[in-house]
Design a protein around this motif. Structure first.
Motif, PDB file in Angstrom:
ATOM      1  N   ALA A 221     -41.391 -32.484 -30.641  1.00 58.33           N
ATOM      2  CA  ALA A 221     -40.286 -31.763 -29.996  1.00 58.33           C
ATOM      3  C   ALA A 221     -39.025 -31.834 -30.850  1.00 58.33           C
ATOM      4  CB  ALA A 221     -40.030 -32.332 -28.606  1.00 58.33           C
ATOM      5  N   GLU A 222     -39.084 -31.196 -32.029  1.00 64.68           N
ATOM      6  CA  GLU A 222     -37.952 -31.155 -32.957  1.00 64.68           C
ATOM      7  C   GLU A 222     -37.725 -29.711 -33.387  1.00 64.68           C
ATOM      8  OE1 GLU A 222     -38.533 -33.839 -36.197  1.00 64.68           O
ATOM      9  OE2 GLU A 222     -39.257 -35.468 -34.885  1.00 64.68           O
ATOM     10  N   SER A 223     -36.493 -29.264 -33.295  1.00 65.10           N
ATOM     11  CA  SER A 223     -36.170 -27.862 -33.574  1.00 65.10           C
ATOM     12  C   SER A 223     -36.578 -27.433 -34.972  1.00 65.10           C
ATOM     13  CB  SER A 223     -34.668 -27.619 -33.383  1.00 65.10           C
ATOM     14  OG  SER A 223     -34.296 -27.824 -32.050  1.00 65.10           O
ATOM     15  N   ASP A 224     -36.357 -28.265 -35.965  1.00 59.56           N
ATOM     16  CA  ASP A 224     -36.683 -27.886 -37.341  1.00 59.56           C
ATOM     17  C   ASP A 224     -38.186 -27.655 -37.514  1.00 59.56           C
ATOM     18  OD1 ASP A 224     -34.068 -27.962 -38.066  1.00 59.56           O
ATOM     19  OD2 ASP A 224     -34.158 -29.964 -38.987  1.00 59.56           O
ATOM     20  N   LEU A 225     -39.001 -28.501 -36.885  1.00 59.31           N
ATOM     21  CA  LEU A 225     -40.449 -28.351 -36.999  1.00 59.31           C
ATOM     22  C   LEU A 225     -40.928 -27.085 -36.308  1.00 59.31           C
ATOM     23  CD1 LEU A 225     -41.655 -32.031 -36.451  1.00 59.31           C
ATOM     24  CD2 LEU A 225     -41.440 -30.778 -38.606  1.00 59.31           C
ATOM     25  N   VAL A 226     -40.362 -26.818 -35.137  1.00 63.69           N
ATOM     26  CA  VAL A 226     -40.743 -25.599 -34.410  1.00 63.69           C
ATOM     27  C   VAL A 226     -40.308 -24.372 -35.195  1.00 63.69           C
ATOM     28  CG1 VAL A 226     -40.377 -24.248 -32.314  1.00 63.69           C
ATOM     29  CG2 VAL A 226     -40.705 -26.723 -32.149  1.00 63.69           C
ATOM     30  N   LYS A 227     -39.084 -24.417 -35.753  1.00 61.83           N
ATOM     31  CA  LYS A 227     -38.582 -23.282 -36.532  1.00 61.83           C
ATOM     32  C   LYS A 227     -39.472 -23.015 -37.742  1.00 61.83           C
ATOM     33  CE  LYS A 227     -34.172 -23.197 -37.148  1.00 61.83           C
ATOM     34  NZ  LYS A 227     -32.826 -23.518 -37.676  1.00 61.83           N
ATOM     35  N   ARG A 228     -39.876 -24.084 -38.414  1.00 61.68           N
ATOM     36  CA  ARG A 228     -40.710 -23.932 -39.583  1.00 61.68           C
ATOM     37  C   ARG A 228     -42.076 -23.312 -39.219  1.00 61.68           C
ATOM     38  NH1 ARG A 228     -41.865 -29.359 -42.322  1.00 61.68           N
ATOM     39  NH2 ARG A 228     -39.580 -29.355 -42.293  1.00 61.68           N
ATOM     40  N   ALA A 229     -42.630 -23.768 -38.111  1.00 57.31           N
ATOM     41  CA  ALA A 229     -43.920 -23.222 -37.672  1.00 57.31           C
ATOM     42  C   ALA A 229     -43.830 -21.731 -37.360  1.00 57.31           C
ATOM     43  CB  ALA A 229     -44.394 -23.994 -36.444  1.00 57.31           C
ATOM     44  N   ILE A 230     -42.712 -21.322 -36.783  1.00 53.99           N
ATOM     45  CA  ILE A 230     -42.523 -19.914 -36.450  1.00 53.99           C
ATOM     46  C   ILE A 230     -42.324 -19.084 -37.708  1.00 53.99           C
ATOM     47  CG2 ILE A 230     -40.969 -18.261 -35.347  1.00 53.99           C
ATOM     48  CD1 ILE A 230     -40.491 -20.406 -33.169  1.00 53.99           C
ATOM     49  N   LEU A 231     -41.437 -19.543 -38.595  1.00 56.70           N
ATOM     50  CA  LEU A 231     -41.141 -18.773 -39.802  1.00 56.70           C
ATOM     51  C   LEU A 231     -42.351 -18.651 -40.720  1.00 56.70           C
ATOM     52  CD1 LEU A 231     -37.546 -20.122 -40.620  1.00 56.70           C
ATOM     53  CD2 LEU A 231     -38.192 -17.927 -39.599  1.00 56.70           C
ATOM     54  N   ASP A 232     -43.187 -19.679 -40.733  1.00 61.10           N
ATOM     55  CA  ASP A 232     -44.388 -19.624 -41.554  1.00 61.10           C
ATOM     56  C   ASP A 232     -45.360 -18.544 -41.091  1.00 61.10           C
ATOM     57  OD1 ASP A 232     -43.504 -21.658 -43.147  1.00 61.10           O
ATOM     58  OD2 ASP A 232     -44.718 -23.236 -42.205  1.00 61.10           O
ATOM     59  N   ARG A 233     -45.192 -18.102 -39.862  1.00 62.84           N
ATOM     60  CA  ARG A 233     -46.145 -17.147 -39.292  1.00 62.84           C
ATOM     61  C   ARG A 233     -45.538 -15.749 -39.119  1.00 62.84           C
ATOM     62  NH1 ARG A 233     -47.352 -22.088 -38.297  1.00 62.84           N
ATOM     63  NH2 ARG A 233     -49.550 -22.729 -38.057  1.00 62.84           N
ATOM     64  N   LEU A 234     -44.316 -15.571 -39.561  1.00 65.93           N
ATOM     65  CA  LEU A 234     -43.697 -14.247 -39.488  1.00 65.93           C
ATOM     66  C   LEU A 234     -44.103 -13.382 -40.673  1.00 65.93           C
ATOM     67  CD1 LEU A 234     -40.103 -15.029 -38.190  1.00 65.93           C
ATOM     68  CD2 LEU A 234     -41.987 -13.940 -36.950  1.00 65.93           C
TER      69      LEU A 234
END
Length: 374
Positions: free
Chosen positions: A361-374
């Protein structure tokens, strides 16, 4: 202010109802005809494709169309209970309409061969659920033996009023399009639905079908009307390869398929279904379980339409027949999606393994996971 009150009220003059009848309804019917524009573009050939999404009926399947008519007639005749054999959707619908009518329901289901979503519906709606050590065809044989057992009505599609209710889906398609489609594609299990649709399209065209609709209900002849449209579609029925008696030329002893709603080896509407296909110039075809599941996922991912596996077979078969040139370029095509995907969530989840990401539950990790899939 007026509002929609169900298919019997909408099509009363085309159904075997009489003044003073108590109508048993859950405000079924009026389901959407969804344009499948993304799939049509991918298919090419300048086709227009629409899905008649029957999963948006009250209990989540097309069975409600026939059940409102069957239970209305049963109550009119003073029946105290209804009984059916079922792979799931019929049991859910029968239980719901019996509850609405204030009568008992008994449902026979194959042991271990029913999707949990459907079983849950029948149970919560008060049905007496009888699991038999056999398949749907065994259950159907037993139910037919119950015909003289007491004041109860069989509400499987051998009940002529079931098919009278189900024909209204064809009316709605013509009303929505302003014409009949060129092709109508439909899943085939017990084969009542393909028979009912053909009767509906035929009645709206002002034609008496060779399926001998008057044999289903002595009153049908009274309800003929002038033609609404001059044409009828080619009827195409699709079966699962492991449960395809129409492709095998006779009953299948041990039907097996992931599409539980059409896991039927001995269809009760055999003659009517063959008559509908032959008179319309149509055909039967089969799909593997792999093709069925791939189409279910394709519909969900490309069109946002979540149907149960048996429903997807109509679209999968249609896409294959477009590619093969069997369905002509420039055609208007309608496909029946018989049930909602929430009827069988386990199958959907199994297809989607790996799509759930486990992340701290860390914003940077979630952001990275999303951007990697865009």
């Amino acid at each position: 202010m007026s509002h929609y009150l169900g298919l019997i009220e909408r099509y009363r003059d085309r159904l075997p109802v009489t003044p003073g009848m108590r109508i048993i309804s859950l405000v079924e019917g009026d389901t959407p005809l969804v344009p499948l524009d993304n799939l049509a573009r991918a298919a090419g050939h300048d086709v227009k494709i629409y899905a008649k999404f029957e999963g948006l009926n009250p209990t989540g399947s097309f069975k409600d169309r026939g059940m409102t008519m069957a239970v209305t007639q049963a109550v009119h005749e003073g029946t105290q209970a209804v009984i059916c054999a079922s792979t799931g959707n019929t049991s859910a619908s029968a239980a719901a309409y019996a509850a609405r009518a204030g009568i008992r329901s008994f449902v026979l289901i194959p042991d271990g061969k029913i999707a949990l979503g459907k079983l849950a519906q029948a149970m919560i709606q008060g049905a007496v659920v009888i699991q038999i050590q056999g398949n749907f065809d065994d259950g159907m044989r037993i139910v037919k033996d119950m015909a003289d057992a007491g004041p109860l009505a069989i509400v499987n599609s051998i009940n002529p009023y079931r098919l009278q209710g189900q024909k209204t889906a064809a009316f709605e398609i013509v009303d929505a399009l302003g014409r009949a489609p060129d092709y109508h594609c439909i899943p085939v299990g017990n084969a009542g639905n393909i028979s009912a649709y053909w009767t509906g399209f035929s009645e709206y065209a002002g034609v008496r079908p060779a399926t001998a609709a008057c044999a289903w209900c002595d009153d049908v002849c009274r309800f003929e009307r002038p033609a609404v449209c001059a044409s009828r579609p080619v009827m195409v029925g699709y079966q699962a390869a492991g449960a395809a008696p129409f492709l095998r030329g006779g009953p299948v002893a041990d039907p097996e398929t992931v599409a539980t709603a059409i896991r039927i080896g001995n269809p009760q509407s055999w003659d009517l279904a063959w008559a509908a296909v032959r008179e319309s110039g149509g055909w039967f075809a089969e799909l593997t379980d792999e093709e069925i599941l791939a189409t279910q996922k394709l519909l969900a991912e490309r069109e946002g339409v979540f149907c149960e596996p048996a429903s997807a077979i109509s679209v999968g078969g249609m896409l294959r027949d477009i590619e093969a040139g069997r369905i002509k370029s420039g055609s208007v095509i309608t496909c029946t999606l018989t049930g909602h995907g929430l009827k069988d969530p386990d199958t959907a989840i199994r297809q989607s393994q790996g799509q759930v990401l486990q992340i701290r539950a860390e914003s940077d990790l979630v952001k990275r996971a999303i951007l990697d899939r865009l």
